[in-house]
Design an enzyme around this catalytic site. Structure first.
Site, PDB file in Angstrom:
ATOM      1  N   HIS A 122       0.669  -1.315   0.201  1.00 40.95           N
ATOM      2  CA  HIS A 122      -0.118  -0.163   0.078  1.00 40.95           C
ATOM      3  C   HIS A 122       0.746   1.356  -0.200  1.00 40.95           C
ATOM      4  O   HIS A 122       0.383   2.380  -0.158  1.00 40.95           O
ATOM      5  CB  HIS A 122      -0.848  -0.151   1.173  1.00 40.95           C
ATOM      6  N   ASP A 161      -2.664 -10.604  -2.322  1.00 44.35           N
ATOM      7  CA  ASP A 161      -3.379 -10.088  -1.407  1.00 44.35           C
ATOM      8  C   ASP A 161      -4.786  -9.733  -1.544  1.00 44.35           C
ATOM      9  O   ASP A 161      -5.294  -9.258  -2.515  1.00 44.35           O
ATOM     10  CB  ASP A 161      -2.620  -8.742  -0.892  1.00 44.35           C
ATOM     11  N   HIS A 163      -6.469  -7.136  -0.603  1.00 43.64           N
ATOM     12  CA  HIS A 163      -6.548  -5.739  -0.893  1.00 43.64           C
ATOM     13  C   HIS A 163      -5.760  -5.416  -2.134  1.00 43.64           C
ATOM     14  O   HIS A 163      -4.804  -5.789  -2.356  1.00 43.64           O
ATOM     15  CB  HIS A 163      -5.952  -5.052   0.302  1.00 43.64           C
ATOM     16  N   ASP A 248      -4.591 -12.754   3.258  1.00 44.62           N
ATOM     17  CA  ASP A 248      -6.016 -12.362   3.723  1.00 44.62           C
ATOM     18  C   ASP A 248      -7.300 -12.761   3.129  1.00 44.62           C
ATOM     19  O   ASP A 248      -8.345 -12.287   3.194  1.00 44.62           O
ATOM     20  CB  ASP A 248      -6.050 -10.979   4.357  1.00 44.62           C
TER      21      ASP A 248
END
Length: 342
Positions: A122, A161, A163, A248
């Site tokens: 991120h 991931d 996200h 995740d």
């Protein structure tokens, strides 16, 4: 596998209630104690010059100063303590080690997997967010491209991931020497990663986003890997394939609504190993997220087991209409033609 690891990464402690805790690495290490053929390597930390190859130097220096002053809340999600700076340097250094080991020919049971923290995907060019200060995968990719020791012209980064890897996209969005793929849950933090975000300028077409609807399962993720992702990256023909490996999207992770089993990570690992073999690309893994400690540890372990000779169990389910429509839209956005049922 070889796992890049440093005790220094445990010193980054955002607090007992924060999901990105040092216990993530402790859980992985404990689980891997039961596995055959696990090796650990501690690499040298990254310096600011190497980080500044993909980040604004003033921003990196501000992170160092922020930690030296004792840290605190950079934003509501991203927290540092004094020791965080050293952890950041080692986490990026371990990612570079993974890329370097892969390019040196380490493969099969020696395939490198960096398990540093804090994670990185991120972190954008000039800011921290989403638990991330420095974009480890981006630093490693740029290191490989810049190194005079290796003939690397193109790097692919696949981010599984849950996200969207907005930071990695941000850093390479207008470049054609890195092809970035993100498969993630639609609408989840940070809200980026739409299908029509495909790159700009020289990087037009070298960003692929696959936003999956909540409830997507193993077979549907595998369809994305075998369809748009494999088709695009086979055409791209990378010299190095980096997996931004967050865990995740597991059905038992507390953060997401994707429904992957532990077996899904064995399946994706197997497919990307095959892709790397077929494109003659070096292959390395870099840890991102994953916040259910047991399933994080199990999922990292099954990646290791896949390289240690375990055959993944193929899923039974077909693609649902929503996922099939998403994959068709991705293919169209990239001008690709493939048979999703093939």
């Amino acid at each position: 596998m070889q796992f890049g690891y440093s005790e220094t990464c445990l010193a980054h402690d955002p607090g007992s209630r924060h999901p990105e805790s040092p216990d993530r690495l402790r859980a992985i290490r404990e689980r891997l104690k039961k596995k055959h053929g696990v090796e650990y390597v501690e690499a040298e930390p990254c310096d600011i010059d190497r980080m500044a190859a993909v980040h604004e130097r003033e921003y990196i220096e501000s992170v160092e100063a922020f930690c030296a002053d004792g840290g605190g809340n950079w934003d509501p999600d991203t927290t540092a303590v004094e020791e965080t700076w050293d952890a950041v340097c080692y986490s990026s250094g371990l990612a570079c080690w993974a890329a370097e080991a892969a390019l040196e020919g380490e493969a099969g049971r020696k395939t490198p997997f960096s398990i540093g923290r804090p994670p990185g995907h991120h972190a954008v060019y000039d800011d921290a967010m989403g638990f991330c200060f420095v974009n480890n995968a981006a630093v490693a990719a740029q290191y490989a491209l810049d190194s005079e020791d290796y003939d690397v012209e193109r790097v692919a980064i696949v981010d599984w991931d849950v996200h969207h890897g907005n930071g990695t996209q941000d850093i390479f969005y207008d470049r054609d020497d890195v092809f970035f793929v993100s498969i993630h849950e639609k609408g989840l933090y940070p809200g980026t990663g739409a299908i029509d975000e495909t790159g700009e300028g020289d990087g037009s077409g070298t960003t692929m986003n696959i936003p999956m609807p909540a409830g997507t399962d193993d077979g549907e993720y595998l369809a994305a890997v075998e369809g748009p992702i494999t088709t695009a990256l086979t055409d791209y023909d990378p010299d190095l394939l980096l997996i931004s490996a967050g865990f995740d999207a597991h059905r038992h992770d507390p953060i997401s609504r994707i429904r992957l089993s532990t077996e899904a990570y064995a399946l994706m690992t197997d497919r990307f190993r095959t892709l790397a073999d077929e494109t003659d690309a070096a292959l390395a893994f870099i840890l991102e997220g994953g916040y259910g400690l047991d399933v994080l540890a199990d999922s990292v372990a099954i990646v290791h087991e896949t390289f240690d000779g375990r055959e993944p169990i193929e899923p039974d389910a077909d693609c649902g209409e929503n996922v099939e429509s998403t994959l068709e839209d991705v293919l169209e956005a990239h001008g690709l033609d493939t048979d999703l049922d093939g």
